[in-house]
Design an enzyme around this catalytic site. Structure first.
Site, PDB file in Angstrom:
ATOM      1  NE  ARG A   1      -0.922  13.410  11.425  1.00 18.34           N
ATOM      2  CZ  ARG A   1       0.022  12.672  11.292  1.00 18.34           C
ATOM      3  NH1 ARG A   1       0.107  12.154   9.714  1.00 18.34           N
ATOM      4  NH2 ARG A   1       0.129  12.091  12.285  1.00 18.34           N
TER       5      ARG A   1
ATOM      6  CB  SER B   1       4.095  14.777  12.663  1.00 18.81           C
ATOM      7  OG  SER B   1       4.001  15.036  11.480  1.00 18.81           O
TER       8      SER B   1
ATOM      9  CE  LYS C   1       2.546   6.193   4.573  1.00 21.60           C
ATOM     10  NZ  LYS C   1       2.493   6.351   6.228  1.00 21.60           N
ATOM     11  CG  ASP C   2      -1.443   9.393   6.619  1.00 22.01           C
ATOM     12  OD1 ASP C   2      -1.694   8.345   6.939  1.00 22.01           O
ATOM     13  OD2 ASP C   2      -0.988  10.645   6.922  1.00 22.01           O
TER      14      ASP C   2
ATOM     15  CB  THR D   1       4.730  -2.379  11.151  1.00 21.81           C
ATOM     16  OG1 THR D   1       4.404  -2.050  10.720  1.00 21.81           O
ATOM     17  CG2 THR D   1       4.570  -3.735  12.250  1.00 21.81           C
TER      18      THR D   1
ATOM     19  CB  SER E   1       0.975  -0.820   8.785  1.00 26.06           C
ATOM     20  OG  SER E   1       1.318  -1.395   7.482  1.00 26.06           O
ATOM     21  CG  LEU E   2      -3.979  -3.806  10.985  1.00 25.80           C
ATOM     22  CD1 LEU E   2      -5.539  -4.329  11.056  1.00 25.80           C
ATOM     23  CD2 LEU E   2      -3.446  -5.729  11.349  1.00 25.80           C
ATOM     24  NE  ARG E   3       1.466  -1.307   3.345  1.00 25.49           N
ATOM     25  CZ  ARG E   3       2.669  -0.782   3.957  1.00 25.49           C
ATOM     26  NH1 ARG E   3       2.918  -1.620   3.134  1.00 25.49           N
ATOM     27  NH2 ARG E   3       3.157   0.092   4.267  1.00 25.49           N
ATOM     28  NE  ARG E   4       5.429  -0.595   6.422  1.00 23.59           N
ATOM     29  CZ  ARG E   4       4.981   1.411   7.456  1.00 23.59           C
ATOM     30  NH1 ARG E   4       5.127   1.293   8.388  1.00 23.59           N
ATOM     31  NH2 ARG E   4       5.095   2.281   6.785  1.00 23.59           N
TER      32      ARG E   4
ATOM     33  NE  ARG F   1      -0.655   5.453  15.434  1.00 30.97           N
ATOM     34  CZ  ARG F   1      -1.868   6.094  16.099  1.00 30.97           C
ATOM     35  NH1 ARG F   1      -2.973   5.283  17.514  1.00 30.97           N
ATOM     36  NH2 ARG F   1      -1.776   6.887  15.982  1.00 30.97           N
ATOM     37  N   GLY F   2       3.305   6.214  16.930  1.00 31.49           N
ATOM     38  CA  GLY F   2       3.950   7.525  16.529  1.00 31.49           C
ATOM     39  C   GLY F   2       3.825   7.978  15.945  1.00 31.49           C
ATOM     40  CG  ASN F   3       5.157  11.927  16.227  1.00 28.72           C
ATOM     41  OD1 ASN F   3       3.945  12.221  15.064  1.00 28.72           O
ATOM     42  ND2 ASN F   3       5.091  13.195  16.515  1.00 28.72           N
TER      43      ASN F   3
ATOM     44  NE  ARG G   1       5.223   5.315  13.865  1.00 28.70           N
ATOM     45  CZ  ARG G   1       4.634   4.922  12.470  1.00 28.70           C
ATOM     46  NH1 ARG G   1       5.118   4.341  12.170  1.00 28.70           N
ATOM     47  NH2 ARG G   1       4.730   6.054  11.901  1.00 28.70           N
TER      48      ARG G   1
ATOM     49  CB  CYS H   1      -5.927   1.827   8.811  1.00 32.67           C
ATOM     50  SG  CYS H   1      -4.784   3.222   7.744  1.00 32.67           S
TER      51      CYS H   1
END
Length: 314
Positions: free
Chosen positions: A14, A16, A90-91, A134, A136-139, A156-158, A162, A249
């Protein structure tokens, strides 16, 4: 050997700042290995825009999750436009396309999440009702479970954009993976590392996955020399857990494994509801990463994880 033509390995990534930085670090390591072992290889970066990089105004859970950051890169590998791809582990979805494999897991860095605040506050000291950003739903699930008073909002974003949202959108804190900050040299921005007891990391967080074609034996040999067996074992346990629960995710799911000097792996897995009301956690020990991942997933399923996941997916 001197007559053999030097091969250029095309490395897909990617575009980024973080992706390019960690890809550059991987290439430096592969160049050292190539020189040490007398392999006639050079490396070239190919930037690829993924769907996940294009859709920045919608939460990942609503647009398809993990695969958004790898599909275009994997297609380029299948089409032989690139030879390897550097992913944040993690992606990476659990199931890889036929013909592709994970060739190496380099040494994992700190897997914890960290809190970034303007005043350097800790999680406990955040004001009542603080707004936390965040992706992330996990966080969100775990932090809301620990402190129901907090307002968790999706960003969202890099990572640089963020962090800027602390000022531009008035957040009291944002939560990011410390691994990304570490690779960018930005750890001084972290106010606090969140202990894994409070916030279990994402599956594979802190690790990279170097993907390649199964039939490319030259690249597979190179990557085998780069693989860290300890990191690979713990990540395999976490990913088997993820695969067993068919997670991504779109659901609050996390897992973190460590290994001791005797080779025993300790794996903790969590599944929760997005609002943080329900949080199930299980820890088991074992020496077989795959069996351990399945065991923790089964223990959570028995306690109702399947029901939570079905509701979230529904």
């Amino acid at each position: 050997m001197s007559n053999t033509k030097k091969r250029t390995i095309i490395v897909g990534t990617r575009q980024s700042a973080l992706a390019l930085t960690q890809t550059g670090q991987v290439i430096e390591a592969l160049e050292r290995i190539s020189n040490d072992y007398g392999l006639r290889l050079s490396f070239e970066i190919r930037k690829i825009v993924t769907k996940g990089d294009q859709i920045l105004d919608v939460t990942l859970s609503k647009v398809g999750g993990k695969g958004l950051f790898v599909k275009e890169i994997e297609q380029a590998m299948l089409d032989k436009e690139i030879d390897i791809a550097v992913h944040s582990m993690k992606d990476m979805p659990y199931e890889l396309p036929s013909g592709l494999m994970n060739g190496a897991v380099p040494t994992r860095v700190d897997a914890r999440d960290c809190l970034i605040t303007k005043q350097g506050l800790t999680f406990e000291n955040l004001p009542k009702g603080a707004r936390i950003g965040t992706s992330s739903l996990r966080r969100a699930c775990q932090l809301k479970h620990a402190r129901p008073d907090l307002q968790l909002e999706s960003i969202r974003g890099n990572i640089d954009s963020r962090i800027r949202k602390l000022d531009t959108e008035g957040f009291d804190a944002v939560v990011l993976a410390s691994a990304g900050l570490s690779r960018m040299g930005w750890l001084d921005k972290a106010s606090e590392y969140l202990p894994v007891e409070l916030c279990v990391p994402a599956v594979g967080q802190g690790a990279l996955g170097i993907e390649c074609r199964e039939d490319d034996l030259e690249v597979r040999h190179l990557l085998s020399l780069y693989n860290d067996p300890v990191s690979e074992r713990v990540v395999r346990a976490e990913r088997r857990f993820l695969g067993a629960l068919n997670g991504g995710c779109q659901i609050p799911i996390g897992a973190y494994a460590v290994v001791n000097d005797q080779g025993v792996i300790t794996l903790t897995g969590i599944v929760g509801s997005p609002d943080g009301d329900l949080l199930l956690k299980e820890t088991r020990e074992g020496t077989d990463p795959e069996a351990l991942g399945l065991e923790v997933a089964a223990a959570l399923s028995e306690r109702g994880a399947d029901r939570i996941l079905a509701e979230v997916r529904g």
